[in-house]
Design a protein around this motif. Structure first.
Motif, mmCIF file in Angstrom:
data_model
loop_
_atom_site.group_PDB
_atom_site.id
_atom_site.type_symbol
_atom_site.label_atom_id
_atom_site.label_comp_id
_atom_site.label_asym_id
_atom_site.label_seq_id
_atom_site.Cartn_x
_atom_site.Cartn_y
_atom_site.Cartn_z
ATOM 1 N N LEU A 114 0.804 -1.217 0.000
ATOM 2 C CA LEU A 114 0.000 0.000 0.000
ATOM 3 C C LEU A 114 0.839 1.270 0.000
ATOM 4 O O LEU A 114 0.282 2.366 -0.156
ATOM 5 C CB LEU A 114 -0.920 0.003 1.232
ATOM 6 C CG LEU A 114 -2.040 -1.042 1.248
ATOM 7 C CD1 LEU A 114 -2.794 -0.969 2.569
ATOM 8 C CD2 LEU A 114 -2.996 -0.821 0.074
ATOM 9 N N PRO A 117 2.987 2.796 -2.162
ATOM 10 C CA PRO A 117 2.838 3.701 -3.320
ATOM 11 C C PRO A 117 1.449 4.333 -3.398
ATOM 12 O O PRO A 117 1.319 5.501 -3.782
ATOM 13 C CB PRO A 117 3.107 2.782 -4.522
ATOM 14 C CG PRO A 117 3.877 1.623 -3.974
ATOM 15 C CD PRO A 117 3.345 1.430 -2.585
ATOM 16 N N ILE A 118 0.405 3.567 -3.020
ATOM 17 C CA ILE A 118 -0.954 4.094 -3.083
ATOM 18 C C ILE A 118 -1.155 5.202 -2.050
ATOM 19 O O ILE A 118 -1.710 6.272 -2.339
ATOM 20 C CB ILE A 118 -1.974 2.953 -2.868
ATOM 21 C CG1 ILE A 118 -1.824 1.897 -3.967
ATOM 22 C CG2 ILE A 118 -3.397 3.509 -2.840
ATOM 23 C CD1 ILE A 118 -2.672 0.671 -3.755
ATOM 24 N N ARG A 148 0.828 8.295 -3.111
ATOM 25 C CA ARG A 148 0.193 9.019 -4.216
ATOM 26 C C ARG A 148 -1.018 9.807 -3.722
ATOM 27 O O ARG A 148 -1.233 10.966 -4.107
ATOM 28 C CB ARG A 148 -0.226 8.013 -5.297
ATOM 29 C CG ARG A 148 -0.914 8.651 -6.507
ATOM 30 C CD ARG A 148 0.013 9.590 -7.232
ATOM 31 N NE ARG A 148 -0.638 10.220 -8.375
ATOM 32 C CZ ARG A 148 -0.351 11.420 -8.835
ATOM 33 N NH1 ARG A 148 0.587 12.161 -8.246
ATOM 34 N NH2 ARG A 148 -0.961 11.912 -9.879
ATOM 35 N N GLY A 149 -1.832 9.193 -2.866
ATOM 36 C CA GLY A 149 -2.979 9.901 -2.308
ATOM 37 C C GLY A 149 -2.560 11.105 -1.492
ATOM 38 O O GLY A 149 -3.173 12.181 -1.575
#
Length: 462
Positions: free
Chosen positions: A267, A269-270, A273-274
């Motif tokens: 999680l 990178p997610i 990015r968020g």
């Protein structure tokens, strides 16, 4: 030292932060007590609690952003009273903004002024007590170094330059056929063992700092010491903990392979990015008027026919090139002779350019690079392909900094001044590798808060 999400935090400064947060929190109650000393209070306990929380969070955030809880403050950067004044000014600005947005949170001006006075006095008292007692020898970790060569001799500089000295080197144990380049060598012979030295010197930690890793170490003694509860660590780990960097001179492929960190899956990178999209959106909403004024200033200085923005190719994630966007801070013909480093007194920089560089306003258009996905909000600064090709040939592990997206701000920008040559690039790479190894949302938030210090002090700007 404690470690939060793999990022090292000074336990002493963490306790100082919690203590001063409590001072700020109680200051609101003290201010209300003074204001309503002879009359009944207008406010309920719930209102005072809410006001104290908002007040303490604003002040502790401001103090954190201004570097007042940074362990690595050297004697030149210290300037305690100046930092406190700046932090209080920023905190008051934050409070005014909060009160303007949510008027229900505001208390009487007399209460607020009293709380600020109590906060200032309380902060000075806690700082005096902290620096009076935290440097006592009995509070420092006692470190024994195995080795007496160049790397061992450099360890004393790690500690001596800082206002807060967290450890003391009690001596350097010599090894066979190793030159003695230190001031406190300890020679081990048949009359004295390493275990006895550790016991007699009341050692808390043992650091292995040999110039030649092929040297024979007293493994049996080290194992005995380790099993006795004394911490034994290698030089690389010691530098990572004390200076928050990956020490390039002692770096080896095996350490990179077997050390923790360098995780860029799941999680992470997610979440990153968020966070990038959210942080960039908030900053754009807060600074659009600054960008508008900057565009107008560039037009007025250079004429309406001159470009406002400056596009330049940089190397990004996994060596992929992209065009970075910045406000133009140099003359239009600044690179007619090819790519070159910016110097401290660079005559190519315009008058407007000097101002926007000092306060990092020229970096604001890179928020669009973040939205596009070419950059992250926090990460190593992207370099030009012309420079990267040369660095990868001469600086070991330089390409590893491209394992994460480049950022608008980064750990190296906070910890090291502006780099203008290959030596500076090597030093900054050590901080970039620390970020690549240990990056997390917690570290990103820490870096973003500390960027306020860089902007206000103009640290590293050219």
């Amino acid at each position: 030292m404690i470690r939060i999400f793999r990022h090292y935090i000074s336990a002493a400064y963490l306790w100082l932060l919690l203590t001063e947060w409590l001072v700020f929190f109680l200051a609101m109650y003290w201010g209300a007590a003074v204001r309503f000393l002879y009359t009944a209070s207008w406010y309920s306990q719930d209102q005072l609690l809410g006001a104290a929380l908002v007040f303490s969070v604003a002040f502790i955030s401001s103090c954190s952003a201004l570097g007042l809880y940074r362990k690595t403050l050297d004697k030149e950067e210290y300037k305690l009273l100046e930092r406190i004044n700046f932090s209080f000014a920023v905190a008051i600005f934050i409070l005014v903004f909060v009160y303007y947005t949510i008027p229900e949170l505001m208390l009487a001006r007399s209460v607020l002024v009293s709380a600020i006075v109590f906060s200032f006095v309380g902060l000075l008292v806690t700082r005096y007590l902290f620096y009076r007692f935290v440097n006592l020898e009995k509070l420092r970790r006692r470190v024994l170094v195995i080795g007496c060569g160049e790397r061992a001799g450099e360890l004393d500089l790690v500690n001596s330059q800082y206002v807060y000295r967290g450890f003391e080197i009690v001596g350097y144990v010599t090894l066979e056929d190793e030159p003695v380049l230190v001031s406190k060598p300890i020679f081990i012979d048949e009359n004295q063992t390493l275990v006895q030295v550790v016991e007699s010197e009341k050692v808390d930690e043992v650091v292995i700092a040999v110039d030649d890793r092929r040297k024979k170490l007293p493994v049996d003694d080290l194992l005995d010491i380790k099993m006795s509860g004394v911490h034994v660590m290698d030089l690389q780990t010691f530098y990572e903990r004390e200076q928050r960097l990956v020490f390039l001179e002692a770096l080896s492929p095996s350490w990179l392979v077997f050390s923790d960190g360098f995780v860029n899956s799941g999680l992470r990178p997610i979440v990153k990015r968020g966070f990038d999209i959210f942080a960039s959106g908030v900053l754009l909403a807060a600074t659009w008027w600054v960008m508008l004024l900057t565009m107008l200033a560039i037009y007025l200085e250079s004429g309406f026919g001159a470009p406002v923005f400056y596009r330049q190719q940089r190397v990004g994630y996994r060596n992929q090139p992209f065009d970075v966007i910045k406000f133009r801070s140099m003359r239009v013909d600044a690179e007619k002779n090819g790519a070159q480093w910016a110097s401290e007194t660079d005559n190519r920089v315009t008058r407007v350019g000097r101002v926007i560089r000092k306060y990092r306003i020229d970096e604001l258009p890179q928020l669009f690079n973040v939205f596009k996905g070419d950059m992250s909000f926090v990460g190593p600064r992207p370099e030009r392909p012309e420079f990267v090709r040369g660095f990868e040939e001469t600086i070991p592990y330089y390409k590893e900094r491209h394992r994460v997206k480049p950022g608008i701000t980064g750990w190296a920008q906070l910890c090291y001044p502006y780099g203008a040559n290959e030596y500076d690039t090597r030093q900054k790479l050590q901080y970039d590798l620390y970020y690549v190894k240990n990056y997390s949302l917690f570290l990103d938030l820490t870096i973003m808060m500390s960027t306020v210090e860089v902007v206000l002090w103009g640290k590293g700007a050219r």
